[in-house]
Enzyme design. Structure first.
Site, PDB file in Angstrom:
ATOM      1  N   GLY A  45      41.807   6.249 -13.315  1.00  0.00           N
ATOM      2  CA  GLY A  45      40.437   6.017 -12.875  1.00  0.00           C
ATOM      3  C   GLY A  45      40.242   5.701 -11.400  1.00  0.00           C
ATOM      4  O   GLY A  45      39.205   5.987 -10.825  1.00  0.00           O
ATOM      5  N   ASP A 104      36.787  -5.103 -15.485  1.00  0.00           N
ATOM      6  CA  ASP A 104      36.073  -5.357 -16.738  1.00  0.00           C
ATOM      7  C   ASP A 104      36.558  -6.695 -17.297  1.00  0.00           C
ATOM      8  O   ASP A 104      36.096  -7.748 -16.865  1.00  0.00           O
ATOM      9  CB  ASP A 104      36.297  -4.183 -17.693  1.00  0.00           C
ATOM     10  CG  ASP A 104      35.518  -4.289 -18.993  1.00  0.00           C
ATOM     11  OD1 ASP A 104      34.655  -5.171 -19.094  1.00  0.00           O
ATOM     12  OD2 ASP A 104      35.769  -3.493 -19.919  1.00  0.00           O
ATOM     13  N   PHE A 154      28.908   0.186 -20.818  1.00  0.00           N
ATOM     14  CA  PHE A 154      29.945   1.193 -20.632  1.00  0.00           C
ATOM     15  C   PHE A 154      29.425   2.313 -19.741  1.00  0.00           C
ATOM     16  O   PHE A 154      28.378   2.897 -19.994  1.00  0.00           O
ATOM     17  CB  PHE A 154      30.394   1.757 -21.986  1.00  0.00           C
ATOM     18  CG  PHE A 154      31.613   2.618 -21.872  1.00  0.00           C
ATOM     19  CD1 PHE A 154      32.872   2.037 -21.738  1.00  0.00           C
ATOM     20  CD2 PHE A 154      31.512   4.000 -21.871  1.00  0.00           C
ATOM     21  CE1 PHE A 154      34.009   2.833 -21.612  1.00  0.00           C
ATOM     22  CE2 PHE A 154      32.649   4.800 -21.741  1.00  0.00           C
ATOM     23  CZ  PHE A 154      33.896   4.212 -21.611  1.00  0.00           C
ATOM     24  N   VAL A 155      30.169   2.590 -18.679  1.00  0.00           N
ATOM     25  CA  VAL A 155      29.743   3.621 -17.722  1.00  0.00           C
ATOM     26  C   VAL A 155      30.829   4.686 -17.553  1.00  0.00           C
ATOM     27  O   VAL A 155      32.004   4.437 -17.833  1.00  0.00           O
ATOM     28  CB  VAL A 155      29.407   3.002 -16.343  1.00  0.00           C
ATOM     29  CG1 VAL A 155      28.173   2.107 -16.432  1.00  0.00           C
ATOM     30  CG2 VAL A 155      30.596   2.215 -15.780  1.00  0.00           C
TER      31      VAL A 155
HETATM   32  P1  IMP Z   1      40.067  -4.330 -18.170  1.00  0.00           P
HETATM   33  O1  IMP Z   1      41.537  -4.339 -18.345  1.00  0.00           O
HETATM   34  O2  IMP Z   1      39.329  -4.769 -19.391  1.00  0.00           O
HETATM   35  O3  IMP Z   1      39.570  -5.033 -16.924  1.00  0.00           O
HETATM   36  O4  IMP Z   1      39.636  -2.811 -18.080  1.00  0.00           O
HETATM   37  C1  IMP Z   1      39.908  -2.091 -16.991  1.00  0.00           C
HETATM   38  C2  IMP Z   1      40.111  -0.650 -17.362  1.00  0.00           C
HETATM   39  O5  IMP Z   1      39.354  -0.267 -18.505  1.00  0.00           O
HETATM   40  C3  IMP Z   1      39.618   0.173 -16.228  1.00  0.00           C
HETATM   41  O6  IMP Z   1      40.684   0.531 -15.391  1.00  0.00           O
HETATM   42  C4  IMP Z   1      38.987   1.353 -16.899  1.00  0.00           C
HETATM   43  O7  IMP Z   1      39.944   2.376 -17.034  1.00  0.00           O
HETATM   44  C5  IMP Z   1      38.607   0.884 -18.266  1.00  0.00           C
HETATM   45  N1  IMP Z   1      37.157   0.557 -18.331  1.00  0.00           N
HETATM   46  C6  IMP Z   1      36.580  -0.659 -18.323  1.00  0.00           C
HETATM   47  N2  IMP Z   1      35.246  -0.568 -18.392  1.00  0.00           N
HETATM   48  C7  IMP Z   1      34.968   0.758 -18.433  1.00  0.00           C
HETATM   49  C8  IMP Z   1      33.731   1.503 -18.488  1.00  0.00           C
HETATM   50  O8  IMP Z   1      32.608   0.983 -18.504  1.00  0.00           O
HETATM   51  N3  IMP Z   1      33.873   2.848 -18.532  1.00  0.00           N
HETATM   52  C9  IMP Z   1      35.076   3.488 -18.507  1.00  0.00           C
HETATM   53  N4  IMP Z   1      36.235   2.833 -18.453  1.00  0.00           N
HETATM   54  C10 IMP Z   1      36.187   1.481 -18.410  1.00  0.00           C
HETATM   55 MG    MG Z   2      41.381   3.065 -15.771  1.00  0.00          MG
END
Ligand code: IMP
Ligand code: MG
Length: 181
Positions: A45, A104, A154-155
């Site tokens: 991403g 996130d 979610f985006v």
């Molecule tokens: P975390 O580990 O929960 O902080 O999530 C981070 C990873 O989850 C990011 O690198 C994204 O790949 C994915 N992610 C989190 N939120 C979104 C979203 O709204 N859309 C798409 N991917 C997301």
């Molecule tokens: Mg990612």
């Protein structure tokens, strides 16, 4: 601008993203010393952001990538982060800036930060394009540079996917409900 038919609303336009990246790049170019900065992006991403940001940074720097996966084909974090690729370049005596698409829950950033720490960089900071405003983060991390604060929804687009789709969109948008069901 033509919008993908699966997109309900555009949250951040292509122009807004590019303008913000120009601002962030100027700030990073002022804050770091030429030749001592390594941008480390998180696959997959973060690569769109890395590519655009790197080209706007005016000081000498290098970049590398780490692989981390947390989401399967769902819109909520699976909870465990799997590291699939480590960095190749030597970051000792370098300032590392992690380049992530979105903060996130914080689990991915925590896992990546722990991994980079093992390489003993001189400094380690985080730059994320999007900061999801949640009532409670699983992991609280100091973020040095934030592009946009967004609501807890979610985006997709600009690197962010749903089931590996929509990464190529030049804007950040919200999917129609019909796409999930
Ligand atoms: P975390 O580990 O929960 O902080 O999530 C981070 C990873 O989850 C990011 O690198 C994204 O790949 C994915 N992610 C989190 N939120 C979104 C979203 O709204 N859309 C798409 N991917 C997301
Ligand atoms: Mg990612």
């Amino acid at each position: 601008m033509s919008i993908h038919p699966d997109i309900k609303t555009v949250l951040i336009t292509k122009e807004q993203i590019q303008e913000k990246i120009t601002e962030l790049a100027a700030q990073i170019s002022r804050d770091y010393k030429s030749g001592e900065l390594v941008l480390v992006s998180v696959l997959k991403g973060g690569v769109m952001f890395l590519a655009d940001l790197s080209r706007k940074i005016t000081i000498d720097h290098s970049y590398d990538m780490v692989g981390a996966m947390s989401y399967g084909k769902s819109t909520t974090s699976s909870g465990n982060v799997i590291i699939t690729k480590d960095i190749d370049i030597d970051v000792s005596n370098q300032d590392v800036l992690l380049i992530e698409d979105i903060y996130d829950s914080g689990r991915t950033l925590q896992a990546v930060k722990d991994l980079i720490s093992l390489h003993s960089p001189r400094s380690l900071a985080i730059c994320c394009l999007l900061y999801k405003q949640k009532a409670k983060k699983v992991v609280n991390m100091p973020i040095k540079y934030v592009g946009f604060y967004i609501p807890d929804i979610f985006v997709v687009g600009y690197g962010l996917d749903y089931a590996e789709k929509y990464r190529n969109l030049e804007y950040i948008g919200v999917l129609k409900e019909s796409v999930y069901s």
